[in-house]
Design an enzyme around this catalytic site. Structure first.
Site, short mmCIF file in Angstrom:
data_model
loop_
_atom_site.label_atom_id
_atom_site.label_comp_id
_atom_site.label_asym_id
_atom_site.label_seq_id
_atom_site.Cartn_x
_atom_site.Cartn_y
_atom_site.Cartn_z
CE LYS A 1 -4.21 -1.91 1.59
NZ LYS A 1 -5.56 -1.74 1.78
CE LYS B 1 -5.92 -11.10 -2.09
NZ LYS B 1 -5.85 -11.04 -0.64
CE LYS C 1 -13.32 -10.25 1.58
NZ LYS C 1 -12.97 -10.01 2.98
P1 AMP Z 1 -9.60 -11.36 3.30
O1 AMP Z 1 -10.54 -11.31 2.17
O2 AMP Z 1 -8.34 -10.60 3.03
O3 AMP Z 1 -10.20 -11.08 4.65
O4 AMP Z 1 -9.14 -12.87 3.38
C1 AMP Z 1 -9.82 -13.87 4.08
C2 AMP Z 1 -9.17 -15.20 3.81
O5 AMP Z 1 -9.33 -15.56 2.43
C3 AMP Z 1 -7.66 -15.23 4.08
O6 AMP Z 1 -7.32 -16.50 4.63
C4 AMP Z 1 -7.08 -15.05 2.72
O7 AMP Z 1 -5.79 -15.60 2.64
C5 AMP Z 1 -8.08 -15.82 1.83
N1 AMP Z 1 -8.08 -15.28 0.47
C6 AMP Z 1 -8.44 -14.03 0.07
N2 AMP Z 1 -8.34 -13.88 -1.26
C7 AMP Z 1 -7.88 -15.07 -1.74
C8 AMP Z 1 -7.56 -15.56 -3.05
N3 AMP Z 1 -7.67 -14.81 -4.13
N4 AMP Z 1 -7.12 -16.83 -3.14
C9 AMP Z 1 -7.00 -17.62 -2.06
N5 AMP Z 1 -7.29 -17.22 -0.80
C10 AMP Z 1 -7.72 -15.96 -0.63
#
Ligand code: AMP
Ligand code: TRP
Length: 329
Positions: free
Chosen positions: A111, A193, A196
């Site tokens: 960031k 990646k 969201k």
């Molecule tokens: P977050 O959306 O950052 O809160 O991530 C929640 C969980 O989802 C964490 O364990 C991340 O590592 C996993 N995660 C988020 N995006 C991905 C992705 N594109 N591929 C695999 N795991 C993901």
């Protein structure tokens, strides 16, 4: 029974990446471990917060946890902000972490490198809060996507440091990263990646996307001009990503999918994967709607709060003693 803990931030809409990299793993392990799964809402305010959205995302997340198959009879499911010990231990651990180690965390570094303005102090110290989330519950294992592995490693360092300094206090946790799908990539830029916060909606499949639209996103996913179906993430990242999605959702090994498609085209493969994703979302969303209508979420969270509270209370009492906060016996 060994303990396992993980959480997801209720920021933005949940993606297929969250499901494959995280939620699917939680479900897989819920019979084997004593599980604590929570909604990391304290983490959601490290970035600009809209209370209305946060409420909606939080409700969606709990309903999607349940719709995906997390069983509240087996798993303690709770809301992070319900347990004040997270913030309390978070502070104590912030004071046992170094600026240097936080500056090395890639999520923060990225960031800064992107030149994002007005980063909050909370965003900088959030790995200490994440360490508290994990250490409060004596978790042996923490299933996460690959992007979170570094934070679990920092948690280990903090736990070891604290134990060395004050005597045995915390269980030193291990990150558990899935073999297939630790990182699901963007459908339009398959070296990034699937996230969201992505603006380009075609790049991301959201768990609450119209299933037909999701199929279309798969059909228009970026591949390559090699023209051979094989698993080669280096040279054919888009195709490798699609194969990973298919394998994760169907349970069929990537090798076996590749073998079935020898001599065939990408279009045919995308059709199968598009259908898999469409069916998956259709079923998931039907359960999600039933769960929201049933009013069960509130009960599940109330139960989870009670169970998590008991564990967290004891741990913080112990830590306070170690730190010298308790002056009378
Ligand atoms: P977050 O959306 O950052 O809160 O991530 C929640 C969980 O989802 C964490 O364990 C991340 O590592 C996993 N995660 C988020 N995006 C991905 C992705 N594109 N591929 C695999 N795991 C993901
Ligand atoms: N930081 C994680 C993420 O952004 C979410 C999270 C918060 C978490 N606390 C946790 C994950 C503890 C595992 C364990 O995805």
């Amino acid at each position: 029974m060994k303990r396992m803990l993980s959480g997801i931030k209720p920021t933005g809409k949940l993606t297929l990446g969250n499901y494959i990299g995280a939620i699917r793993e939680f479900i897989k392990y819920q019979d084997e471990y004593e599980m604590f799964i929570f909604i990391a809402n304290l983490h959601a305010i490290t970035v600009p917060n809209d209370p209305k959205e946060l409420r909606k995302n939080t409700k969606d997340l709990i309903a999607l946890y349940l719709a995906s198959g997390l069983d509240p009879e087996k798993v303690t499911l709770f809301l992070q902000s319900d347990i004040h010990e997270h913030a309390e231990l978070g502070w104590m651990l912030t004071c046992h972490s170094y600026m240097g180690e936080l500056q090395r965390m890639t999520q923060y570094k990225d960031k800064v490198a992107k030149g994002e303005q007005n980063l909050t102090a909370g965003l900088f110290t959030y790995p200490c809060l994440m360490a508290a989330d994990i250490l409060l519950y004596d978790a042996d294992y923490v299933p996460v996507g690959i992007d979170q592995k570094q934070h679990v490693e920092l948690t280990r360092d903090i736990a070891i440091r604290f134990n060395n300094r004050y005597g045995e206090t915390f269980v030193v946790p291990e990150p558990l990263v899935t073999k297939v799908g630790a990182k699901i990539y963007s459908l339009t830029e398959p070296t990034k990646k699937m996230s969201k916060s992505e603006n380009d909606d075609k790049s991301t499949i959201y768990l609450l996307d119209d299933p037909k639209l999701a199929r279309k996103k798969i059909m228009s996913a970026v591949t390559d001009s090699v023209g051979i179906i094989q698993y080669d993430p280096e040279n054919q990242p888009g195709l490798a990503n699609l194969l990973t999605i298919q394998s994760a959702l169907s349970g069929e090994a990537i090798d076996s999918i590749v073998e079935r498609y020898q001599g065939k085209g990408y279009g045919e493969l995308k059709k199968e994967i598009g259908a898999t994703v469409e069916n998956f979302l259709t079923e998931l969303q039907a359960k999600y709607r039933d769960i929201l209508a049933s009013g069960i979420c509130e009960k599940v969270l109330a139960n989870g709060k009670e169970q998590a509270q008991a564990v967290a209370f004891k741990k913080v009492r112990k830590v306070k003693k170690k730190l010298g906060f308790q002056i009378f016996n």
